[in-house]
Design a protein around this motif. Structure first.
Motif, PDB file in Angstrom:
ATOM      1  N   VAL A   1       0.840  -1.197   0.000  1.00  0.00           N
ATOM      2  CA  VAL A   1       0.000   0.000   0.000  1.00  0.00           C
ATOM      3  C   VAL A   1       0.875   1.246   0.000  1.00  0.00           C
ATOM      4  CG1 VAL A   1      -1.737   1.293   1.290  1.00  0.00           C
ATOM      5  CG2 VAL A   1      -1.897  -1.201   1.157  1.00  0.00           C
ATOM      6  N   LEU A   2       1.893   1.274   0.844  1.00  0.00           N
ATOM      7  CA  LEU A   2       2.782   2.436   0.918  1.00  0.00           C
ATOM      8  C   LEU A   2       3.537   2.634  -0.393  1.00  0.00           C
ATOM      9  CD1 LEU A   2       4.262   1.990   4.521  1.00  0.00           C
ATOM     10  CD2 LEU A   2       2.440   3.536   3.780  1.00  0.00           C
ATOM     11  N   THR A   3       3.906   1.547  -1.035  1.00  0.00           N
ATOM     12  CA  THR A   3       4.596   1.640  -2.327  1.00  0.00           C
ATOM     13  C   THR A   3       3.678   2.259  -3.375  1.00  0.00           C
ATOM     14  OG1 THR A   3       5.942  -0.301  -1.804  1.00  0.00           O
ATOM     15  CG2 THR A   3       5.761   0.323  -4.123  1.00  0.00           C
ATOM     16  N   ALA A   4       2.410   1.824  -3.419  1.00  0.00           N
ATOM     17  CA  ALA A   4       1.454   2.388  -4.383  1.00  0.00           C
ATOM     18  C   ALA A   4       1.169   3.855  -4.079  1.00  0.00           C
ATOM     19  CB  ALA A   4       0.156   1.572  -4.369  1.00  0.00           C
ATOM     20  N   ASN A   5       1.114   4.233  -2.797  1.00  0.00           N
ATOM     21  CA  ASN A   5       0.852   5.628  -2.422  1.00  0.00           C
ATOM     22  C   ASN A   5       1.903   6.568  -3.007  1.00  0.00           C
ATOM     23  OD1 ASN A   5      -0.433   4.945   0.947  1.00  0.00           O
ATOM     24  ND2 ASN A   5      -1.424   4.858  -1.056  1.00  0.00           N
ATOM     25  N   LYS A   6       3.135   6.116  -3.155  1.00  0.00           N
ATOM     26  CA  LYS A   6       4.199   6.988  -3.660  1.00  0.00           C
ATOM     27  C   LYS A   6       3.963   7.403  -5.104  1.00  0.00           C
ATOM     28  CE  LYS A   6       7.742   5.094  -0.577  1.00  0.00           C
ATOM     29  NZ  LYS A   6       9.037   4.366  -0.476  1.00  0.00           N
ATOM     30  N   LYS A   7       3.113   6.670  -5.812  1.00  0.00           N
ATOM     31  CA  LYS A   7       2.836   6.983  -7.214  1.00  0.00           C
ATOM     32  C   LYS A   7       1.414   7.520  -7.417  1.00  0.00           C
ATOM     33  CE  LYS A   7       6.169   3.553  -8.848  1.00  0.00           C
ATOM     34  NZ  LYS A   7       6.399   2.380  -9.719  1.00  0.00           N
ATOM     35  N   GLY A   8       0.777   7.975  -6.323  1.00  0.00           N
ATOM     36  CA  GLY A   8      -0.544   8.593  -6.447  1.00  0.00           C
ATOM     37  C   GLY A   8      -1.688   7.611  -6.530  1.00  0.00           C
ATOM     38  N   VAL A   9      -1.510   6.401  -5.964  1.00  0.00           N
ATOM     39  CA  VAL A   9      -2.537   5.354  -6.032  1.00  0.00           C
ATOM     40  C   VAL A   9      -3.042   5.057  -4.627  1.00  0.00           C
ATOM     41  CG1 VAL A   9      -3.011   2.948  -6.638  1.00  0.00           C
ATOM     42  CG2 VAL A   9      -1.544   4.350  -8.113  1.00  0.00           C
ATOM     43  N   LEU A  10      -4.359   4.971  -4.477  1.00  0.00           N
ATOM     44  CA  LEU A  10      -4.987   4.595  -3.216  1.00  0.00           C
ATOM     45  C   LEU A  10      -5.307   3.110  -3.249  1.00  0.00           C
ATOM     46  CD1 LEU A  10      -7.486   7.586  -2.808  1.00  0.00           C
ATOM     47  CD2 LEU A  10      -5.214   7.340  -1.801  1.00  0.00           C
ATOM     48  N   VAL A  11      -5.187   2.461  -2.084  1.00  0.00           N
ATOM     49  CA  VAL A  11      -5.389   1.014  -2.017  1.00  0.00           C
ATOM     50  C   VAL A  11      -6.280   0.691  -0.831  1.00  0.00           C
ATOM     51  CG1 VAL A  11      -4.292  -1.246  -1.831  1.00  0.00           C
ATOM     52  CG2 VAL A  11      -3.098   0.629  -2.994  1.00  0.00           C
ATOM     53  N   LEU A  12      -7.343  -0.061  -1.102  1.00  0.00           N
ATOM     54  CA  LEU A  12      -8.170  -0.630  -0.041  1.00  0.00           C
ATOM     55  C   LEU A  12      -7.849  -2.116   0.028  1.00  0.00           C
ATOM     56  CD1 LEU A  12     -10.482  -0.401   2.048  1.00  0.00           C
ATOM     57  CD2 LEU A  12     -12.077  -0.897   0.175  1.00  0.00           C
ATOM     58  N   SER A  13      -7.095  -2.509   1.044  1.00  0.00           N
ATOM     59  CA  SER A  13      -6.625  -3.892   1.157  1.00  0.00           C
ATOM     60  C   SER A  13      -7.396  -4.612   2.248  1.00  0.00           C
ATOM     61  CB  SER A  13      -5.129  -3.914   1.479  1.00  0.00           C
ATOM     62  OG  SER A  13      -4.702  -5.201   1.868  1.00  0.00           O
ATOM     63  N   ARG A  14      -7.896  -5.788   1.923  1.00  0.00           N
ATOM     64  CA  ARG A  14      -8.621  -6.588   2.900  1.00  0.00           C
ATOM     65  C   ARG A  14      -7.712  -6.924   4.086  1.00  0.00           C
ATOM     66  NH1 ARG A  14     -12.954  -9.842   1.673  1.00  0.00           N
ATOM     67  NH2 ARG A  14     -12.339  -9.802  -0.530  1.00  0.00           N
ATOM     68  N   GLN A  15      -6.510  -7.349   3.770  1.00  0.00           N
ATOM     69  CA  GLN A  15      -5.564  -7.754   4.806  1.00  0.00           C
ATOM     70  C   GLN A  15      -5.237  -6.592   5.745  1.00  0.00           C
ATOM     71  OE1 GLN A  15      -2.081  -9.619   3.171  1.00  0.00           O
ATOM     72  NE2 GLN A  15      -0.805  -9.113   4.926  1.00  0.00           N
ATOM     73  N   VAL A  16      -5.090  -5.399   5.214  1.00  0.00           N
ATOM     74  CA  VAL A  16      -4.712  -4.233   6.018  1.00  0.00           C
ATOM     75  C   VAL A  16      -5.869  -3.767   6.887  1.00  0.00           C
ATOM     76  CG1 VAL A  16      -4.036  -1.809   5.893  1.00  0.00           C
ATOM     77  CG2 VAL A  16      -2.939  -3.499   4.407  1.00  0.00           C
ATOM     78  N   VAL A  17      -7.089  -3.764   6.334  1.00  0.00           N
ATOM     79  CA  VAL A  17      -8.234  -3.290   7.109  1.00  0.00           C
ATOM     80  C   VAL A  17      -8.555  -4.241   8.257  1.00  0.00           C
ATOM     81  CG1 VAL A  17     -10.702  -2.770   7.018  1.00  0.00           C
ATOM     82  CG2 VAL A  17      -9.191  -2.005   5.172  1.00  0.00           C
TER      83      VAL A  17
END
Length: 954
Positions: A258-274
């Motif tokens: 998720v943090l890697t995707a955030n660096k390129k302007g992408v939001l992530v809703l991850s089941r595992q993280v939530v």
């Protein structure tokens, strides 16, 4: 004899007695099981209809591990919370999410996916498609519904998934609304692409969704290609694309991805993280914002606590008469226990053991039946709430607690009959004589004190927001009313002097046998009190929502409105189509627009390139809303709810919260029209107002704009250089004119008319040099247009040029609280069941009197009518007393709501503080008529015409 062996014998006697008297035991079990059933069903329904965090994620992600989406601000580093709802650019203020920029550079979302991940895309587009009735505007979603990643998000119910560029599946609600079915063909208007519906699907989290689903590339790309070829085809207005991602096997999408995707302007809703969020120290957004990601714990509401307290009391009062009847029917058996050397404690133990045996069976049966009832009604509840249960959420600790409460309260209910049985002499028990006891004179006085004290405590708890005081006060008040029941029953005997034989005997029998009648009345009272409390509260909340709802149109009307000024010539065709397709009643009311300078609906691209027309509100306290501006909060602190309501409904304040235009009549809300607008839409049936319009005098609906019977109009005659028609006669700079007009001022209540502030005659507009044009028509309709009527009319509008739309006032969506409606449903079931079972027990206890009646030669019909009227007396008395007892908690709970509303109003003076207490008159009528009559008819029906006479002792 040891304590253990004594109770073992008592339990054995109770079990054998229950098996010997199966009918009476079944009634006792039913009395205990009925409220347990209601509470269990309500618990399971509430838990099942409230999606868990995992179920919410499945509704969004399907079976995918994560949902990737662009933040919409280009390839700029962002920070997000684990649930992806709170996010911001790295340099943005962490307190507010960053506003998306439509012109930002595209983001390579697939390039941010974890290595080895698989994905599918989802993208929607609004579109107009043909139906069986006409056309409808809906969403078409490009999503490969056959892919396993979609399971849980979209489910196939019938037919097959699309397999080709010309196939789609439709939601069940779409099919129902449009009249289409599997195998039907629908055409996308514009590019004129035709698709075959191969199956029906549903969204478990939104069963009411109307949409079509196609495979990626089946709709948007061909539509765009058609638009590129033919400029008459409007290009698709596509929504944002999202990516459903399945992470590497056994890895998923962890927080590091998720943090890697955030660096390129992408939001992530991850089941595992939530489901397993990282600590706050690893969340950059939380550290910068000073926030934390903690689950929100739900608090028990005052309504729920009160319902639980009253449910426990209801079980006691329902089961109490059942055990009292059982103890009296087992008098001889209890007497034999005494003759064999049993003391009073052992007699009491036998009765209490009956409470343990029957209470345990009743509690177990109630829990099982509650689960079964919820499962049986599950499809109905799901379709009604619009949410599919993931699974029946059965929580053993809660159900065990409910069963334990049922068992304990069943034993408590047997306590009073056990004490009475222990006090009886052996001779009375063996002979069957009941003895004569004077009614207590102290108990009714204590009951009155408890009733008054309980009401006071509940009201005090409502004003202070104390949940315990509301629940405790309501229970004490009900117990106080219960203590007064014997006196009330005794008074009933005096009411039958002039009645026919059967009802007169029923009333006198109830008064003479108060020990039998009072518990039965109390049981019905307890059941009705719960129903009454819930019904009063839900009716009051519904009335509050109805008051707060702001209609877009006058109820019972529709508006045909031009969406493009160039469609004026086709307006007669649109009017004919409206009158042909809708259930129009009364005369049509045509209305027009009025403006100064160039028309802003045409010349809007440049700033200050068109004119304006405004009504100027006079200065002074009578024309200003005191709830706005300086001093509003200070004034709000001194207002009561009724005073605030009167101010909010005043013309000056009405104009503040009704600031939106119903059919785009501009900020001035001035329409050009005649007397038909007054009668059909405004509902102002005043000959003087109609005469004023005919004479050229405008009718003002909001008196706050009038001063000495006149209004001030400010017109800015500004013309655009592109307005060749009107610019030539008005060269030079914009001209500002102010005119004072004599008007007819309507009564204050018409200030709330949606969309219209003043009706101006055509001749007045011409005299002031204003421009006008036809704009639409207003109709009174017999009913809200159906889906079929609306779709047929939309098709007719398209044939007439498509520059129109129909605005409908539907009264707002359903706003009832699902939990409260569930409670009301089960409370009604418990009430009917309790009345029938309680009156049946009372009838069984009166069997000896009916035997005597037959012995003296009474005809069979008299026996039936007497049994029926006996049950009517018990049920009607219990219903009336239950209504009184049920109002107390409902009023207290509404006082809690009033306190919250008053607090919100003092912070925001324009917020409504209206918190009504409305009695459910329909429910009152049903309870007062249906329950007693049903109980009486059932008692008369099942009362045998023939009776086997038995030898009476003594």
């Amino acid at each position: 004899m040891s304590l253990l062996s004594g109770w073992r014998a008592a339990l054995r006697i109770a079990r054998r007695d229950a098996l010997r008297s199966k009918g009476r035991s079944a009634l006792v079990v039913a009395m205990i099981a009925l409220p347990v059933l209601g509470v269990t069903a309500a618990d399971v329904t509430y838990r099942s209809s409230t999606p868990s965090k995992a179920e919410q994620l499945t509704a969004q992600l399907g079976s995918a591990d994560a949902l990737f989406s662009s933040a919409g601000i280009g390839p700029v580093e962002v920070e997000q919370m684990p649930n992806a709802t709170n996010w911001g650019a790295l340099d943005d203020s962490p307190a507010e999410p960053y506003a998306a920029d439509a012109d930002s550079a595209p983001v390579d979302v697939p390039g941010t996916l974890p290595e080895g991940a698989r994905y599918i895309t989802e993208q929607g587009v609004p579109a107009t498609v043909t139906t069986r009735h006409g056309i409808i505007t809906t969403d078409i979603v490009e999503l490969r519904t056959a892919d396993p990643l979609v399971r849980g998000k979209v489910e196939l119910t019938k037919g097959s998934y699309p397999d080709g560029k010309d196939q789609v599946v439709a939601t069940e609600h779409f099919l129902k609304s449009t009249g289409l079915h599997i195998g039907s063909r629908t055409t996308l208007r514009g590019p004129e692409q035709t698709y075959t519906i191969t199956g029906s699907v549903e969204l478990p989290a939104d069963l009411w969704r109307e949409a079509l689903y196609a495979d990626p590339g089946a709709v948007i790309a061909p539509w765009q290609a058609a638009s590129d070829r033919d400029k008459k085809v409007v290009p698709p207005q596509v929504g944002d694309m999202t990516w459903l991602v399945e992470g590497p096997a056994g890895v998923g999408v962890p927080w590091s991805d998720v943090l890697t995707a955030n660096k390129k302007g992408v939001l992530v809703l991850s089941r595992q993280v939530v489901l397993d969020p990282p600590p706050d120290s690893e969340i950059p957004r939380a550290a910068h914002a000073g926030q934390s990601f903690e689950p929100i714990e739900l608090e028990l509401s005052a309504a729920l606590v009160t319902v639980i307290a009253m449910a426990v009391l209801e079980i006691v009062l329902l089961a109490g008469p059942a055990f009292a009847v059982g103890a009296r029917r087992s008098r001889r058996q209890l007497g034999l226990v005494g003759t064999c050397g049993g003391d009073r404690s052992q007699v009491r133990a036998v009765v209490l053991a009956g409470g343990v045996v029957l209470g345990g069976v009743g509690a177990t049966a109630g829990v099982a039946a509650g689960i079964g009832l919820t499962a049986a009604f599950r499809p109905l509840i799901e379709s009604w709430s619009g949410i599919r249960f993931g699974a029946l959420d059965i929580r053993p600790p809660e159900l065990l607690a409910i069963a334990a409460i049922g068992l304990v309260t069943g034993v408590l209910a047997a306590l009073a009959p056990a004490i009475v049985a222990g006090r009886q002499s052996v001779l009375e028990s063996l002979t069957g004589r009941r003895g004569t006891r004077r009614s207590s004179r102290v108990l009714p006085l204590l009951g009155c004190v408890a009733l008054v004290s309980g009401v006071a405590v509940a009201v005090l708890g409502g004003t202070s927001g104390d949940t315990a005081m509301i629940a405790g006060g309501s229970v004490v008040a009900e117990l106080g009313l219960l203590a007064c029941v014997p006196v009330i029953v005794g008074f009933l005997g005096r009411l039958g002097t002039r009645l026919p034989l059967s009802p007169r005997m029923a009333l006198r029998d109830a008064a003479r046998n108060r020990g039998r009648t009072a518990p039965a009345v109390a049981a019905v009272m307890a059941a009705v009190a719960g129903t009454m409390a819930i019904a009063t509260y839900t009716t009051s909340v519904s009335a509050e929502h109805d008051y707060d709802y702001i209609p877009m149109l006058t109820p019972g009307t529709v508006a045909l409105v031009l969406s493009d000024a160039s469609g004026v010539d086709q307006l007669p065709l649109a009017r004919a189509a409206t009158e042909r397709n809708l259930a129009v009643t009364g005369a049509r009311a045509d209305f027009g627009r009025v403006w100064a300078g160039s028309d802003c609906s045409v010349y809007f691209e440049k700033e200050n390139d068109c004119g304006s027309l405004d009504m100027v509100k006079p200065k002074g306290e009578s024309h200003r809303c005191p709830l706005q501006g300086a001093g509003a909060k200070k004034l709000a602190e001194t207002l009561s709810a009724d005073e605030h309501k009167r101010l909010m409904r005043s013309p000056a304040c009405t104009d503040e919260y009704l600031d939106m235009s119903a059919f785009d009549t501009g900020s001035s809300k001035i329409v050009v029209g005649g007397a038909e607008v007054l009668t059909s839409y405004v509902r102002l049936d005043d000959p003087a107002a109609a005469e004023a319009l005919a004479a050229g005098t405008p009718v003002l609906l909001n008196s706050a704009y009038a001063e000495n019977g006149e209004v001030t109009l400010k017109a800015v005659h500004r013309y655009s250089d592109q307005d060749k028609k009107n610019r030539k006669p008005h060269p030079g700079k914009a001209e500002v004119t102010t005119d004072r007009l004599k008007v007819y001022v309507a009564p204050a209540k018409y200030a709330a008319t949606p969309g219209i502030r003043m009706i101006m005659p055509q001749k007045t507009a011409d005299r002031l040099g204003l421009h006008t044009a036809p704009y639409g028509s207003l109709y009174t309709v017999a009913h809200t247009p159906t889906d079929a009527e609306t779709q047929a009319l939309s098709a007719s509008f398209t044939q007439a040029g498509g520059r129109f739309y129909l605005q409908v006032e539907d009264g707002g969506a359903a706003r009832e609280d699902v939990v409260l409606l569930i409670l009301a449903l089960f409370a009604g079931i418990v009430t009917l069941g309790a009345a029938a079972i309680t009156t049946g027990l009372a009838k069984a206890d009166a069997e000896a009197d009916l035997t005597t009646l037959s012995a003296v030669g009474a005809p069979p019909r008299l026996r039936r009518t007497l049994s029926g009227f006996q049950c009517v007396v018990v049920a009607l008395t219990g219903v009336l007393l239950g209504m009184v007892a049920g109002v107390v908690p409902a009023v207290a709970l509404r006082l809690v709501d009033l306190n919250k509303a008053m607090g919100a109003m003092r912070e925001q003076p324009m917020d409504s503080a209206y918190t009504p207490i409305v009695l459910p008159w329909e429910t009152l009528g049903l309870l007062a008529v249906v329950v007693p009559v049903t109980a009486g008819l059932l008692a008369a029906l099942f009362a045998g015409s023939r009776l086997t006479l038995t030898r009476r002792a003594g």
